[in-house]
Design a protein around this motif. Structure first.
Motif, PDB file in Angstrom:
ATOM      1  N   MET A   1       0.852  -1.186   0.000  1.00  0.00           N
ATOM      2  CA  MET A   1       0.000   0.000   0.000  1.00  0.00           C
ATOM      3  C   MET A   1       0.889   1.237   0.000  1.00  0.00           C
ATOM      4  SD  MET A   1      -2.896   1.377   2.687  1.00  0.00           S
ATOM      5  CE  MET A   1      -2.947  -0.167   3.453  1.00  0.00           C
ATOM      6  N   GLN A   2       0.435   2.242  -0.698  1.00  0.00           N
ATOM      7  CA  GLN A   2       1.182   3.477  -0.763  1.00  0.00           C
ATOM      8  C   GLN A   2       1.058   4.257   0.542  1.00  0.00           C
ATOM      9  OE1 GLN A   2      -0.754   6.145  -3.698  1.00  0.00           O
ATOM     10  NE2 GLN A   2      -2.289   4.535  -3.850  1.00  0.00           N
ATOM     11  N   SER A   3       1.996   5.170   0.772  1.00  0.00           N
ATOM     12  CA  SER A   3       1.977   6.003   1.964  1.00  0.00           C
ATOM     13  C   SER A   3       0.802   6.973   1.861  1.00  0.00           C
ATOM     14  CB  SER A   3       3.290   6.785   2.047  1.00  0.00           C
ATOM     15  OG  SER A   3       3.231   7.703   3.099  1.00  0.00           O
ATOM     16  N   ASP A  55      -2.166  11.038  -0.443  1.00  0.00           N
ATOM     17  CA  ASP A  55      -0.850  10.414  -0.476  1.00  0.00           C
ATOM     18  C   ASP A  55       0.207  11.394   0.023  1.00  0.00           C
ATOM     19  OD1 ASP A  55      -0.274  12.132  -2.621  1.00  0.00           O
ATOM     20  OD2 ASP A  55      -0.311  10.533  -4.124  1.00  0.00           O
ATOM     21  N   LEU A  61      -6.827  10.358  -2.603  1.00  0.00           N
ATOM     22  CA  LEU A  61      -6.979   8.934  -2.896  1.00  0.00           C
ATOM     23  C   LEU A  61      -8.399   8.455  -2.661  1.00  0.00           C
ATOM     24  CD1 LEU A  61      -3.725   7.717  -1.121  1.00  0.00           C
ATOM     25  CD2 LEU A  61      -4.050   8.167  -3.576  1.00  0.00           C
ATOM     26  N   SER A  81      -7.644   5.053  -9.539  1.00  0.00           N
ATOM     27  CA  SER A  81      -6.214   4.714  -9.541  1.00  0.00           C
ATOM     28  C   SER A  81      -5.749   4.118  -8.220  1.00  0.00           C
ATOM     29  CB  SER A  81      -5.380   5.956  -9.870  1.00  0.00           C
ATOM     30  OG  SER A  81      -5.570   6.948  -8.862  1.00  0.00           O
ATOM     31  N   ALA A  82      -6.534   4.272  -7.155  1.00  0.00           N
ATOM     32  CA  ALA A  82      -6.150   3.753  -5.835  1.00  0.00           C
ATOM     33  C   ALA A  82      -6.956   2.518  -5.439  1.00  0.00           C
ATOM     34  CB  ALA A  82      -6.314   4.851  -4.778  1.00  0.00           C
ATOM     35  N   GLN A  83      -7.858   2.067  -6.302  1.00  0.00           N
ATOM     36  CA  GLN A  83      -8.678   0.889  -5.999  1.00  0.00           C
ATOM     37  C   GLN A  83      -7.772  -0.329  -5.826  1.00  0.00           C
ATOM     38  OE1 GLN A  83     -12.445   0.433  -6.570  1.00  0.00           O
ATOM     39  NE2 GLN A  83     -12.657   2.625  -6.428  1.00  0.00           N
ATOM     40  N   GLY A  84      -8.120  -1.176  -4.872  1.00  0.00           N
ATOM     41  CA  GLY A  84      -7.369  -2.400  -4.645  1.00  0.00           C
ATOM     42  C   GLY A  84      -6.109  -2.241  -3.826  1.00  0.00           C
ATOM     43  N   THR A  85      -5.881  -1.055  -3.269  1.00  0.00           N
ATOM     44  CA  THR A  85      -4.652  -0.809  -2.496  1.00  0.00           C
ATOM     45  C   THR A  85      -4.887  -0.819  -0.988  1.00  0.00           C
ATOM     46  OG1 THR A  85      -4.919   1.597  -2.515  1.00  0.00           O
ATOM     47  CG2 THR A  85      -3.694   0.620  -4.376  1.00  0.00           C
ATOM     48  N   GLY A  86      -6.136  -1.011  -0.561  1.00  0.00           N
ATOM     49  CA  GLY A  86      -6.451  -1.005   0.864  1.00  0.00           C
ATOM     50  C   GLY A  86      -6.944   0.326   1.387  1.00  0.00           C
ATOM     51  N   ILE A  87      -6.993   1.340   0.534  1.00  0.00           N
ATOM     52  CA  ILE A  87      -7.456   2.673   0.954  1.00  0.00           C
ATOM     53  C   ILE A  87      -8.909   2.612   1.425  1.00  0.00           C
ATOM     54  CG2 ILE A  87      -7.895   5.065   0.214  1.00  0.00           C
ATOM     55  CD1 ILE A  87      -4.905   4.360   0.368  1.00  0.00           C
TER      56      ILE A  87
END
Length: 149
Positions: A1-3, A55, A61, A81-87
């Motif tokens: 996951m991104q910061s 981010d 996000l 663009s942030a789907q599926g990253t846990g956001i």
């Protein structure tokens, strides 16, 4: 996951939140009518518990809006663009924590039909179905409830 960071939304976020809603691929085609013309306003942000996920460089996000009276998750969106990253999961967990902090024991969700399974995976229980309300909403919507205690 991104910061990322979750913070309280401010009035200057309103246009960005509106854009995120209108750019959502989940509301294209048959579901487009429900967001047609919808705008998040500075007043809406001031009246409700609206939180945004950003981010490290401040890019939006996702966000959610928790209504306290009556308790309801009114809006929840994650940028395509942030789907599926846990956001989305982090936003819902944050929402549940916010609900607890203000003394809510449960939170209602009238779900976008394709999002029902997402909410159920996070612990929401289906409690009913909301009938269509044409012309804007021509389909049934699942009614779910998160218990916060």
């Amino acid at each position: 996951m991104q910061s990322m960071t979750i913070r309280r939304a401010v009035a200057s976020d309103a246009e960005h939140l509106t854009t995120l809603i209108h750019d959502s691929s989940a509301y294209r085609g048959e579901y487009a009518s429900i967001i047609s013309g919808y705008r998040v306003t500075a007043d809406y942000i001031a009246r409700h518990r609206v939180f945004v996920a950003v981010d490290a460089v401040g890019r939006l996000l996702g966000f959610y809006a928790l209504l306290v009276e009556p308790p309801e998750l009114d809006l929840a969106f994650v940028a395509d663009s942030a789907q599926g990253t846990g956001i989305g999961r982090l936003l819902i967990e944050h929402m549940i924590d916010q609900a607890r902090q203000v003394g809510l024991t449960d939170v209602r969700v009238v779900s976008h039909p394709p999002a029902e399974e997402f909410y159920r995976r996070l612990g929401a229980e289906r409690v009913g179905t909301i009938a269509p309300s044409p012309p804007k909403v021509a389909w049934e919507r699942p009614e779910l409830r998160f218990t916060t205690v």
